[in-house]
Motif scaffolding. Structure first.
Motif, PDB file in Angstrom:
ATOM      1  N   ARG A 135       0.866  -1.187   0.000  1.00  0.00           N
ATOM      2  CA  ARG A 135       0.000   0.000   0.000  1.00  0.00           C
ATOM      3  C   ARG A 135       0.894   1.226   0.000  1.00  0.00           C
ATOM      4  N   LEU A 141      -2.757   4.303   9.122  1.00  0.00           N
ATOM      5  CA  LEU A 141      -3.313   3.108   9.754  1.00  0.00           C
ATOM      6  C   LEU A 141      -3.483   1.975   8.751  1.00  0.00           C
ATOM      7  N   ALA A 142      -3.890   2.308   7.532  1.00  0.00           N
ATOM      8  CA  ALA A 142      -4.057   1.286   6.496  1.00  0.00           C
ATOM      9  C   ALA A 142      -2.708   0.700   6.094  1.00  0.00           C
ATOM     10  N   ARG A 143      -1.687   1.542   6.000  1.00  0.00           N
ATOM     11  CA  ARG A 143      -0.351   1.035   5.651  1.00  0.00           C
ATOM     12  C   ARG A 143       0.195   0.157   6.768  1.00  0.00           C
ATOM     13  N   LEU A 144      -0.080   0.547   8.014  1.00  0.00           N
ATOM     14  CA  LEU A 144       0.341  -0.268   9.152  1.00  0.00           C
ATOM     15  C   LEU A 144      -0.349  -1.633   9.112  1.00  0.00           C
ATOM     16  N   ALA A 145      -1.633  -1.650   8.764  1.00  0.00           N
ATOM     17  CA  ALA A 145      -2.370  -2.917   8.685  1.00  0.00           C
ATOM     18  C   ALA A 145      -1.745  -3.841   7.653  1.00  0.00           C
ATOM     19  N   CYS A 146      -1.281  -3.280   6.550  1.00  0.00           N
ATOM     20  CA  CYS A 146      -0.603  -4.087   5.524  1.00  0.00           C
ATOM     21  C   CYS A 146       0.667  -4.714   6.090  1.00  0.00           C
ATOM     22  N   ARG A 147       1.451  -3.927   6.795  1.00  0.00           N
ATOM     23  CA  ARG A 147       2.706  -4.448   7.351  1.00  0.00           C
ATOM     24  C   ARG A 147       2.442  -5.554   8.368  1.00  0.00           C
ATOM     25  N   VAL A 148       1.423  -5.364   9.209  1.00  0.00           N
ATOM     26  CA  VAL A 148       1.079  -6.383  10.211  1.00  0.00           C
ATOM     27  C   VAL A 148       0.621  -7.655   9.523  1.00  0.00           C
ATOM     28  N   ALA A 149      -0.228  -7.525   8.501  1.00  0.00           N
ATOM     29  CA  ALA A 149      -0.716  -8.694   7.766  1.00  0.00           C
ATOM     30  C   ALA A 149       0.436  -9.438   7.093  1.00  0.00           C
ATOM     31  N   ASN A 150       1.384  -8.699   6.526  1.00  0.00           N
ATOM     32  CA  ASN A 150       2.513  -9.333   5.847  1.00  0.00           C
ATOM     33  C   ASN A 150       3.404 -10.099   6.827  1.00  0.00           C
ATOM     34  N   ARG A 201      -3.116  -4.068  -4.620  1.00  0.00           N
ATOM     35  CA  ARG A 201      -2.232  -4.299  -3.474  1.00  0.00           C
ATOM     36  C   ARG A 201      -0.924  -4.942  -3.882  1.00  0.00           C
TER      37      ARG A 201
END
Length: 281
Positions: A135, A141-150, A201
Motif C-alpha cells: 500500500r 493506519l491502512a499502511r500499518l495494517a498491511c505491514r502487520v498482515a505481511n 495491493r
C-alpha cells in the motif's frame, strides 16, 4: 495510435506530439491530474484523456490511468491497429514513414517486453511484488495494517496467489498492443473485478498487470517479447533508468529501437539535435 502519459515539461510533451503528427496517426495524451500542466496548452493535434487520475509511482494509479485511456480510445475510435504506449520522456528514432513500415512488419504481434516471475532460471525474482500486500498511499493506519498482515503471513508461510490460477509475468511498462488485445484486456477487467482488487495491493503493478493478463490469454502466442525501446540502466542498479545524454548517442543509433527514453529537456539538450538528425536521415 499513440497514448502518451505526461507528468511534466509541457514543451517536451508538445515537441513529441509534433514529431508524431501525421495524417495516419492519432495521438492521445493522458495528463497526470496532480501535475501543473495546463490542458489548454497541450498541442492541438493531441486528443486528451478525460478521466484523469492522480498518478503515484509504484501504485495501481499508474495502471488505472492507462485503463481509463484505453476505454476512451476504444469508445472513440472504431478501428485502429495498435496502441503504442509512450512516456512524454520518450523520443522517436524513426521518421513517421519508417515507423509505419516497422509497425506494419509486426502487425501480427504484441510488442510487449515480458518475463515469467519466479525463482527459476531466466525468471524474474520479483514474487514479493504480488505475494504480500503493498500500500504505497492511503492513511497511515491502512499502511500499518498491511505491514502487520505481511508479518503474519510470513510467519505462517502463506502468500497471495493471482486470481484464476494465472501465472505472473512482468516487464517494461511501455508497449504496443493490438486493438483485439486491448479489447480483451478491458473486457476481462469489466468481467472480473477481482483482477483490479488483487493488483491494487501489488508493488509496481504497472510492470506486471498488462504482462500477466496478456500472457494468460489467447494473445500470448502473438507476444514478440520486445517493445523496441532503448533504455539504459545504471550499472550499479537504480529504481529509474538513466537520463540519456550525448554520450549515449552511438549506442542509441546502433540499436533497433523505435523509441529511446528517458529524455530530459535540460540534461539531454545536446543529444536531442543528434536524434533529430538520425530520425531525418
Amino acid at each position: 495510435m499513440f497514448l502518451i502519459q505526461a507528468h511534466k515539461d509541457l514543451d517536451q510533451l508538445n515537441a513529441l506530439v509534433e514529431q508524431l503528427r501525421d495524417d495516419d496517426f492519432l495521438v492521445y495524451v493522458n495528463l497526470d491530474r496532480k501535475c501543473a500542466l495546463e490542458p489548454r496548452a497541450v498541442h492541438p493535434f493531441a486528443r486528451q484523456v478525460k478521466r484523469r487520475v492522480d498518478v503515484h509511482w509504484g501504485t495501481f494509479s499508474q495502471v488505472q490511468a492507462v485503463l481509463n485511456s484505453l476505454e476512451q480510445i476504444v469508445a472513440e475510435v472504431p478501428e485502429f491497429d495498435k496502441v503504442i504506449f509512450l512516456s512524454a520522456q520518450d523520443f522517436p528514432l524513426l521518421s513517421n514513414a519508417r515507423l509505419k513500415e516497422a509497425l506494419a512488419a509486426h502487425a501480427g504481434h504484441e510488442l510487449l517486453d515480458t518475463v515469467a516471475i519466479g525463482a527459476g532460471p531466466g525468471e524474474w525474482a520479483a514474487g514479493f511484488r504480488y505475494q504480500y500486500f503493498h500500500r504505497g498511499e492511503g492513511p497511515p493506519l491502512a499502511r500499518l495494517a498491511c505491514r502487520v498482515a505481511n508479518r503474519a503471513m510470513r510467519a505462517v508461510g502463506v502468500a497471495r496467489r493471482l486470481p484464476g490460477g494465472m501465472r505472473p509475468y512482468g516487464g517494461s511498462s511501455w508497449w504496443a498492443l493490438s486493438q483485439a488485445c486491448v479489447r480483451d484486456i478491458l473486457a476481462r477487467v469489466a468481467r472480473d473485478p477481482s483482477l483490479v482488487r488483487f493488483f491494487r495491493r501489488c508493488a509496481c503493478p504497472d510492470e506486471m498487470f498488462f504482462q500477466t493478463l496478456v500472457m494468460n490469454s489467447p494473445f500470448s502466442g502473438r507476444v514478440l517479447g520486445q517493445n523496441f525501446r532503448y533504455v539504459q540502466w545504471p550499472e550499479h542498479g537504480a529504481r529509474n533508468p538513466k537520463i540519456l545524454d550525448e554520450g549515449d548517442f552511438e549506442r542509441i543509433a546502433a540499436s533497433t529501437a523505435h523509441f529511446c527514453r528517458k529524455i530530459d529537456s535540460a540534461a539531454s539538450a545536446a543529444l536531442v539535435p543528434r536524434l533529430q538528425a538520425l530520425r531525418a536521415g
